[in-house]
Design a protein around this motif. Structure first.
Motif, short mmCIF file in Angstrom:
data_model
loop_
_atom_site.label_atom_id
_atom_site.label_comp_id
_atom_site.label_asym_id
_atom_site.label_seq_id
_atom_site.Cartn_x
_atom_site.Cartn_y
_atom_site.Cartn_z
N GLY A 35 0.81 -1.22 0.00
CA GLY A 35 0.00 0.00 0.00
C GLY A 35 0.84 1.26 0.00
O GLY A 35 1.38 1.65 1.03
N TYR A 122 -3.00 -6.98 10.66
CA TYR A 122 -1.87 -6.28 10.02
C TYR A 122 -0.57 -6.93 10.48
O TYR A 122 -0.40 -7.23 11.66
CB TYR A 122 -1.90 -4.78 10.37
N ASN A 171 -7.22 -2.58 7.57
CA ASN A 171 -6.35 -3.15 6.54
C ASN A 171 -6.20 -4.62 6.87
O ASN A 171 -5.77 -4.94 7.98
CB ASN A 171 -4.98 -2.44 6.60
N1 GLN Z 1 0.87 -0.94 5.21
C1 GLN Z 1 1.23 -1.18 3.86
C2 GLN Z 1 0.28 -2.21 3.26
O1 GLN Z 1 -0.59 -2.67 3.91
C3 GLN Z 1 2.62 -1.66 3.71
C4 GLN Z 1 3.62 -1.17 4.70
C5 GLN Z 1 4.84 -2.03 4.66
O2 GLN Z 1 5.27 -2.48 3.62
N2 GLN Z 1 5.38 -2.28 5.78
O3 GLN Z 1 0.43 -2.57 2.14
#
Ligand code: GLN
Ligand code: PMP
Length: 385
Positions: A35, A122, A171
């Motif tokens: 993201g 996450y 997310n």
């Molecule tokens: N938070 C971002 C995602 O969900 C990625 C962040 C990361 O690569 N640490 O894609």
């Protein structure tokens, strides 16, 4: 002889975001996996950084964060949520939300403590818990609506429960918790010493259909007393690479947080903090308009996929769109995303990566924080799958 190191994280490999972005780069796929925006932040923000560099603001920031930025954060949080956090002792600027969450865990969780998380989770939370000797306890949110089951959460509470980590907008699912969810959470933790970490990095990306809005833990009088609330400038100002975020908490909790923070990172990039403070002052509307901006991208992407064989799940917030592909193939999601990148030129994230047992509902995640050209090109390729 080289020392033998027994891993503190034996089951952890490389984060799925790095794995998929690397694959996308190697095979030249359009990268809708990790993201991050593929468009620029406002030029004015860069000019403000240049001004700070030239003005010589190039030494350590104060440990808790540059005062003008903490002041701007306090004003924003009061304007949005009616909550007053003291600039001196209740707001800390961190090196990304990742560091804020890790630091909150490190400050509170002792060996043997349990921390309740919601799967799909996450990917940084559980390693953060385990590195600090804690044990992750999972409450499951399931396809298709990814809603929390509060009776299950209640049943998971034990005398060892030290913390609950929540994330709304969520997310990877794009679901958004309601005020009623916060009421339920509040009832679960009432009369306990459980601490909440509320990951609200997508606080400004809630799509306002059906009266929906972001219900911050900061706005909830009872929960606020026991909570670390985390947001990230990376998401709000299209600058994920700057790794600047902040944490809010009542003074007693923040005091413990800073004991850890000062030895994890001490302080965060000074000129960029000052530039962000200036930008927030000059353009308070930028964050308010973010949801409309991303709603346009969400709708653009969804419309172009409407005739594809992907089943698009509802997206109430964040810049992620979930899609089920069971009409296309019975492959596991981890294999499907590899083939999608290699054979069709679009990289995505398998949602099974966010479940402890790899639960696979044949759902993948696309990031739509992209230019319309990128989204249109990706949709054309996906329509042929
Ligand atoms: N938070 C971002 C995602 O969900 C990625 C962040 C990361 O690569 N640490 O894609
Ligand atoms: N939490 C969630 C839910 C996220 O999606 C992200 C990053 N995309 C983070 C935390 C980490 O944010 P940061 O890049 O500011 O460390």
């Amino acid at each position: 002889m080289a020392p033998v190191l027994s891993s503190k994280l034996p089951k952890v490999g490389t984060t799925i975001f790095t794995v998929m972005s690397t694959l996308a780069a190697e095979c030249g796929a359009l990268n809708l996996s990790q993201g991050f925006p593929d468009f620029s932040a406002p030029q004015r923000l860069f000019d403000l950084v240049a001004e700070q560099l030239a003005a010589g603001r190039n030494q350590y920031a104060p440990m808790a964060g540059a005062a003008p930025l903490r002041e701007a954060i306090a004003e924003k949080v009061f304007a949005l949520y009616g909550a007053r956090y003291a600039v001196a002792g209740e707001i800390t600027v961190t090196a990304g939300a990742t560091q804020a969450i890790f630091t909150a865990i490190a400050a509170c969780v002792r060996p043997g403590d349990e921390v309740i998380v919601f799967a799909p989770v996450y990917d940084s939370y559980v390693p953060g818990i385990e590195l600090n000797g804690g044990k992750a306890v999972y409450s499951t949110m399931r396809y298709p609506d990814y809603r929390p089951d509060w009776d299950e959460v209640q049943a998971l509470i034990s005398p060892r429960t030290r913390m609950i980590i929540i994330n709304s907008p969520h997310n990877p699912s794009g679901s958004v918790w309601s005020a009623d969810d916060l009421q339920r959470l509040s009832a679960v933790v009432r009369d306990t010493d459980i601490i909440i970490v509320s990951d609200e990095v997508y606080e400004h990306v809630v799509f306002a259909e059906e009266g929906r809005r972001h219900d911050s833990v900061a706005a909830h009088a009872e929960l606020r007393e026991r909570s670390f609330v985390v947001s990230s400038f990376g998401k709000t100002y299209h600058i994920t690479g700057w790794k600047i975020a902040y944490c809010l908490a009542p003074a007693a909790l923040m005091n413990e947080f800073r004991k850890a923070h000062q030895f994890v990172v001490f302080a965060v990039n000074h000129p960029m903090q000052l530039a962000l403070a200036g930008f927030m002052r000059e353009q308070p509307g930028f964050a308010r308009e973010l949801a409309m901006f991303y709603q346009g991208k969400r709708d653009f992407f969804r419309q172009r996929l409407a005739d594809s064989r992907f089943e698009l799940l509802p997206c109430a917030g964040t810049y992620f769109q979930l899609a089920r592909y069971s009409e296309i193939t019975s492959e596991p999601d981890t294999e499907f995303v590899r083939r999608l990148a290699l054979e069709h030129g679009v990289a995505a994230i398998p949602v099974s990566a966010f479940y402890p047992d790899g639960e696979d509902c044949q759902v993948i995640r696309f990031c739509f924080a992209k230019n319309e050209d990128t989204l249109a090109a990706a949709a054309r390729r996906l329509a042929l799958v």
